[in-house]
Design a protein around this motif. Sequence first.
Motif, short mmCIF file in Angstrom:
data_model
loop_
_atom_site.label_atom_id
_atom_site.label_comp_id
_atom_site.label_asym_id
_atom_site.label_seq_id
_atom_site.Cartn_x
_atom_site.Cartn_y
_atom_site.Cartn_z
N TYR A 167 1.01 -0.91 -0.28
CA TYR A 167 0.32 -0.04 0.21
C TYR A 167 0.78 1.15 -0.06
CZ TYR A 167 -3.19 3.60 1.32
OH TYR A 167 -3.80 4.77 1.70
N ALA A 170 2.26 1.73 -3.67
CA ALA A 170 1.21 2.33 -4.57
C ALA A 170 1.21 3.16 -3.52
CB ALA A 170 0.03 1.64 -4.07
N ARG A 174 1.38 7.47 -6.32
CA ARG A 174 0.49 8.58 -6.85
C ARG A 174 0.62 9.93 -6.41
NH1 ARG A 174 0.09 3.76 -7.90
NH2 ARG A 174 -1.42 2.85 -9.56
N ALA A 214 -7.58 -1.36 -2.39
CA ALA A 214 -6.87 -0.47 -2.81
C ALA A 214 -4.91 -0.86 -3.57
CB ALA A 214 -6.98 0.66 -3.26
N ASN A 218 -3.90 -1.58 -7.22
CA ASN A 218 -2.81 -0.48 -7.25
C ASN A 218 -1.59 -1.59 -7.59
OD1 ASN A 218 -3.82 1.94 -7.87
ND2 ASN A 218 -3.83 1.68 -5.39
N ARG A 219 -1.16 -2.84 -7.27
CA ARG A 219 -0.32 -3.96 -7.41
C ARG A 219 -0.85 -4.46 -8.33
NH1 ARG A 219 -0.06 -9.54 -4.46
NH2 ARG A 219 2.53 -9.74 -5.49
N LYS A 221 -2.03 -3.10 -10.39
CA LYS A 221 -1.91 -2.24 -11.97
C LYS A 221 -0.64 -1.90 -12.18
CE LYS A 221 -6.09 0.33 -11.44
NZ LYS A 221 -6.27 2.04 -10.68
#
Length: 345
Positions: A167, A170, A174, A214, A218-219, A221
């Motif tokens: 987490y 990610a 961002r 989430a 994200n991992r 993605k």
Amino acid sequence: MALDSEKLPVSRFSTRELPGTDSFEAWRQSIGVMFEAQIFPGSEPSADFHAEVEAYHLGDLVFGTAVLDAQRLCRGARRIHADQLDHVLLQVYRSGGQRGDFAGTPFCVEPGELFVLDLTRSFDTLASRAHITNLVVPRECLESRRPLRDIHGRILRGGLGSLFGDYLNALEQRLPQLHLDEAGDVARATVDLLGACLNPSLDSFEQARQPIEAGQLNRIKGAIEQALADPGLSPQWLCRQLGLSRSRLYRLFEPLGGVAAYIRQRRLERIHGQLCQPHEQRHIGVIAYQWGFADEAHFSRAFRHHFGYSPSEARELRWASSGRGTRATQVDAAGYEQWIRQLGS
């Protein structure tokens, strides 16, 4: 300097331009907001000391990354009484590590491990040269739902540590794109997930379910971005590489229209970006094939459906996407120190 009120405030510190005799002293004063920094035993006091820190203010949190040379870091009773900081500091060593003493208990932190510091308690450590992620959270934020017990010196290993580490990874990627009006939601999600990892329970994990998912999304993605040009990229490939069940993968991507649709969308966006580059002269079919489209007619239909115009029209327009972003707020290192002191006030 004018500030862009839309982006998160960011504070940067570096010793890069300082002579060796001044670099450690500058760092000692900067980190002094939390710790007493000392030359690593056996090092020359006049030697160059390298420190690079970048921190973002997330409302109730401060998130930072640092690349630091080896040093000794202490937080004793006198410092604790003087600054009255009532925060929790979570650190992840991306590389390097440290060993020392947490309020009388010896410890050793290895690369990839997450460990927790209670800034109301003493701490003495020898840290190697390292790349670190830091998260500073006021105690009242973490204890708003459940009291914290015995967190000082706790090392989060196994599934919980990996989960929160993914987490934070990610989040780090961002933060430069986040806006101030998103900071509160991101801070709450982060605190919920950290609280669930520190105090596991059915209730706490239900509160943290959204940020957990989430982080996992994200991992995935990130894995898609790494393999986007690979013709073998598929839901089956992702399940094998990431150890996911197909049902879990499909459920995570359901709000995005499905994983196959997401992969196609990202490939189309990559192609669009290349078509808009002034010096890109290759045939459109060659570019499409590079990104996994074997049928040029199928690609053209998909491109028009997604963007509303054809690939050749995109090439003619030469839309340069590189100038669309806004620059993040720049503040000096003093910003970070002030943020730490004011957290929770």
